[in-house]
Design a protein around this motif. Structure first.
Motif, short mmCIF file in Angstrom:
data_model
loop_
_atom_site.label_atom_id
_atom_site.label_comp_id
_atom_site.label_asym_id
_atom_site.label_seq_id
_atom_site.Cartn_x
_atom_site.Cartn_y
_atom_site.Cartn_z
N LEU A 1 21.31 -45.99 -80.62
CA LEU A 1 20.22 -45.34 -80.49
C LEU A 1 20.46 -45.01 -78.65
O LEU A 1 20.73 -45.81 -77.99
CB LEU A 1 19.23 -46.02 -80.23
N LEU A 2 21.68 -43.87 -78.14
CA LEU A 2 21.18 -43.50 -76.24
C LEU A 2 19.91 -43.06 -75.74
O LEU A 2 19.48 -41.96 -76.75
CB LEU A 2 22.37 -42.86 -76.66
N ILE B 1 21.39 -47.71 -73.72
CA ILE B 1 22.10 -47.74 -75.03
C ILE B 1 21.80 -49.45 -75.95
O ILE B 1 21.60 -50.40 -75.93
CB ILE B 1 23.23 -48.41 -75.06
N THR B 2 21.03 -49.23 -77.36
CA THR B 2 20.26 -50.13 -77.95
C THR B 2 21.10 -50.15 -79.33
O THR B 2 20.88 -48.74 -79.69
CB THR B 2 19.47 -49.47 -78.63
N LYS B 3 22.26 -51.13 -79.22
CA LYS B 3 22.45 -51.47 -80.74
C LYS B 3 22.39 -51.98 -81.82
O LYS B 3 21.52 -53.15 -81.31
CB LYS B 3 24.36 -51.90 -80.22
N VAL B 4 22.37 -51.83 -83.23
CA VAL B 4 21.33 -52.38 -83.83
C VAL B 4 22.62 -51.98 -85.16
O VAL B 4 23.16 -51.34 -85.26
CB VAL B 4 20.39 -52.21 -84.63
N ALA B 5 22.52 -53.33 -86.02
CA ALA B 5 23.95 -53.78 -87.39
C ALA B 5 22.73 -52.91 -88.62
O ALA B 5 21.79 -53.68 -88.50
CB ALA B 5 24.12 -54.85 -87.29
N ARG C 1 21.89 -52.79 -74.01
CA ARG C 1 21.92 -52.19 -72.50
C ARG C 1 21.78 -51.67 -71.35
O ARG C 1 21.59 -50.05 -71.95
CB ARG C 1 23.47 -51.71 -73.38
N GLU C 2 20.95 -51.33 -70.37
CA GLU C 2 20.58 -50.74 -69.22
C GLU C 2 21.81 -50.21 -67.94
O GLU C 2 22.45 -51.20 -67.68
CB GLU C 2 19.10 -51.12 -68.84
N LEU C 3 22.19 -48.75 -67.88
CA LEU C 3 22.96 -48.03 -67.17
C LEU C 3 21.67 -47.23 -66.57
O LEU C 3 20.28 -47.15 -66.49
CB LEU C 3 23.68 -47.30 -67.86
#
Length: 224
Positions: free
Chosen positions: A39-40, A24-28, A17-19
């Motif tokens: 990871l921010l 914001i990178t989300k990984v499971a 997600r690019e703000l």
């Protein structure tokens, strides 16, 4: 870039997600526990902060890449949220942050010293970005959530295992812990944040405060 949905699976691709000022990178990770790691990255300085080094250090280190890691925050003391902490810290040497009441258990379980403990109202800065700490006691004594107020958008909240779509975190049948958690969540989260606040939990899919707000009274009444 694909639209961010927050839906990730262990071994699958991350969601990004690019703000304006933050990525914001989300990984499971871990097929059994399916923990979320976030990871921010400060877009202005490339400083990076990791929320929960839960498992699969090689994958997390690959996401971190050559930019390195400024800070790693562990949202609470439970083992499934810090299994990769020692390996990530050994490789990247970040500041290690946790809630005050959980820090000792995290160090005991991982062997990693917590370099800074935080509580309600504290702030964590990395690059040009700042997170505000919200203490949410109940799932564990020192559970914390991290609030990012996007100056060009809505609030983003990383809740660990204290808030999920459909309810608060597990308090394992302890009525006092449940009351503590539901009180904190109702007051500090639903009482303080707007409906468009997007939250990112420690497992599973994301949600918004507005989507969950109508159900808080039901959660309190059912007792879990």
């Amino acid at each position: 870039m694909a639209t961010y949905t927050g839906e990730v699976t262990p071994g699958g691709p991350p969601q990004v997600r690019e703000l304006t000022h933050l990525t914001i990178t989300k990984v499971a990770v871990d097929p059994q526990m399916s923990n979320n790691c976030y990871l921010l990255r400060c877009r202005g300085t490339a400083a990076q902060l990791l929320v929960d080094a839960a498992d699969d250090a090689p994958r997390l280190l690959s996401l971190i890449g050559d930019a390195g890691l400024t800070t790693v925050v562990t949202t609470h003391e439970h083992w499934d949220h810090h299994r990769a902490l020692a390996a990530v810290v050994a490789e990247t040497e970040p500041a290690v942050i946790a809630g005050t009441a959980d820090a000792g258990a995290i160090t005991q379980q991982t062997g990693v010293p917590v370099s800074r403990t935080v509580g309600d109202g504290d702030t964590i800065r990395f690059g040009d970005c700042t997170l505000s700490v919200i203490a949410l006691a109940g799932h564990t004594p020192g559970s914390i959530a991290l609030r990012y107020d996007d100056p060009d958008g809505h609030t983003h909240l990383f809740t660990g295992d204290s808030l999920f779509p459909g309810g608060v975190g597990n308090t394992f049948g302890n009525a006092d812990n449940f009351r503590s958690l539901i009180d904190d969540v109702e007051t500090k989260v639903f009482g303080a944040l707007a409906d468009d606040t997007w939250f990112y939990p420690g497992h599973g899919n994301d949600s918004t405060i507005g989507a969950e707000r109508p159900h808080v009274a039901e959660w309190r009444a059912r007792g879990w």
